[in-house]
Write a protein that holds these residues in place. Structure first.
Motif, short mmCIF file in Angstrom:
data_model
loop_
_atom_site.label_atom_id
_atom_site.label_comp_id
_atom_site.label_asym_id
_atom_site.label_seq_id
_atom_site.Cartn_x
_atom_site.Cartn_y
_atom_site.Cartn_z
N THR A 41 35.49 44.30 50.57
CA THR A 41 34.53 43.72 49.64
C THR A 41 33.87 44.79 48.78
O THR A 41 33.88 45.97 49.12
CB THR A 41 33.42 42.96 50.39
N CYS A 42 33.28 44.32 47.72
CA CYS A 42 32.53 45.20 46.83
C CYS A 42 31.38 45.87 47.58
O CYS A 42 31.07 47.04 47.34
CB CYS A 42 31.99 44.41 45.65
N THR A 57 39.30 53.79 44.87
CA THR A 57 39.58 53.26 43.54
C THR A 57 40.79 53.94 42.92
O THR A 57 41.53 53.31 42.17
CB THR A 57 38.35 53.35 42.61
N TYR A 88 30.23 46.98 38.78
CA TYR A 88 30.43 45.55 39.02
C TYR A 88 30.23 45.24 40.50
O TYR A 88 29.59 44.24 40.86
CB TYR A 88 31.83 45.13 38.56
N CYS A 89 30.78 46.08 41.36
CA CYS A 89 30.68 45.85 42.80
C CYS A 89 29.24 45.91 43.30
O CYS A 89 28.86 45.15 44.19
CB CYS A 89 31.56 46.84 43.56
N HIS A 92 27.87 42.61 42.60
CA HIS A 92 28.56 41.48 43.24
C HIS A 92 29.09 41.89 44.61
O HIS A 92 30.32 41.92 44.82
CB HIS A 92 29.71 40.99 42.36
N PRO A 93 28.23 42.22 45.56
CA PRO A 93 28.68 42.79 46.84
C PRO A 93 29.56 41.88 47.69
O PRO A 93 30.31 42.37 48.52
CB PRO A 93 27.37 43.12 47.56
N GLU A 95 31.98 39.87 46.58
CA GLU A 95 33.32 39.67 46.03
C GLU A 95 34.29 40.70 46.61
O GLU A 95 33.88 41.79 47.00
CB GLU A 95 33.31 39.79 44.50
N LYS A 96 35.56 40.37 46.61
CA LYS A 96 36.57 41.32 47.04
C LYS A 96 36.79 42.35 45.93
O LYS A 96 36.67 42.02 44.74
CB LYS A 96 37.88 40.60 47.36
N ILE A 97 37.12 43.56 46.32
CA ILE A 97 37.35 44.62 45.35
C ILE A 97 38.48 44.25 44.39
O ILE A 97 38.37 44.49 43.19
CB ILE A 97 37.66 45.95 46.06
N ALA A 100 37.13 42.19 41.69
CA ALA A 100 36.33 42.99 40.76
C ALA A 100 37.23 43.77 39.81
O ALA A 100 36.97 43.85 38.61
CB ALA A 100 35.42 43.95 41.54
#
Length: 118
Positions: A41-42, A57, A88-89, A92-93, A95-97, A100
């Motif tokens: 996740t983010c 990344t 973005y992460c 939006h913690p 959400e999946k990377i 994102a």
């Protein structure tokens, strides 16, 4: 002088606490040491050490470029994308990377006028 010392001590304590909040990526690995990159996740990315976030990344970038059969790297664009994914992460913690990355790549392609093949 006393106020300066109190402020300095408070800042030092806060920075120590912030550094303790970071989590090693290995904490998310399975028993064999592998990360499931499609489920991270983010929040996990944003909560790890900067060097781990950079490495992760970079790995994702290579993964996506491999899927697209691309063998070139635009360093400036890759750094910009990495920064945008992390920003973005942080916002939006949950959400999946990989989600994102899709959002950031779509926005970057639109900004650059790049059209995807259907």
């Amino acid at each position: 002088m006393r106020k300066i010392l109190i402020v300095a001590a408070t800042l030092a304590f806060a920075s120590t606490q912030a550094s303790r909040a970071q989590t090693d990526l290995s904490a998310y690995a399975n028993a064999d040491g592998y990360l499931d990159v499609q489920t991270l996740t983010c929040g996990q990315l944003a909560g790890t050490w900067q060097q781990d976030a950079d490495m992760l990344t970079t790995w994702y970038s290579g993964w996506y470029n491999g899927l697209a059969h691309k063998h070139l790297l635009n360093v400036a664009r890759a750094k910009e994308a990495e920064h945008e994914v992390i920003v973005y992460c942080k916002a939006h913690p949950n959400e999946k990377i990989i989600e994102a990355i899709a959002v950031v790549f779509k926005d970057m392609r639109a900004k650059l006028g790049i059209k995807m093949k259907p």
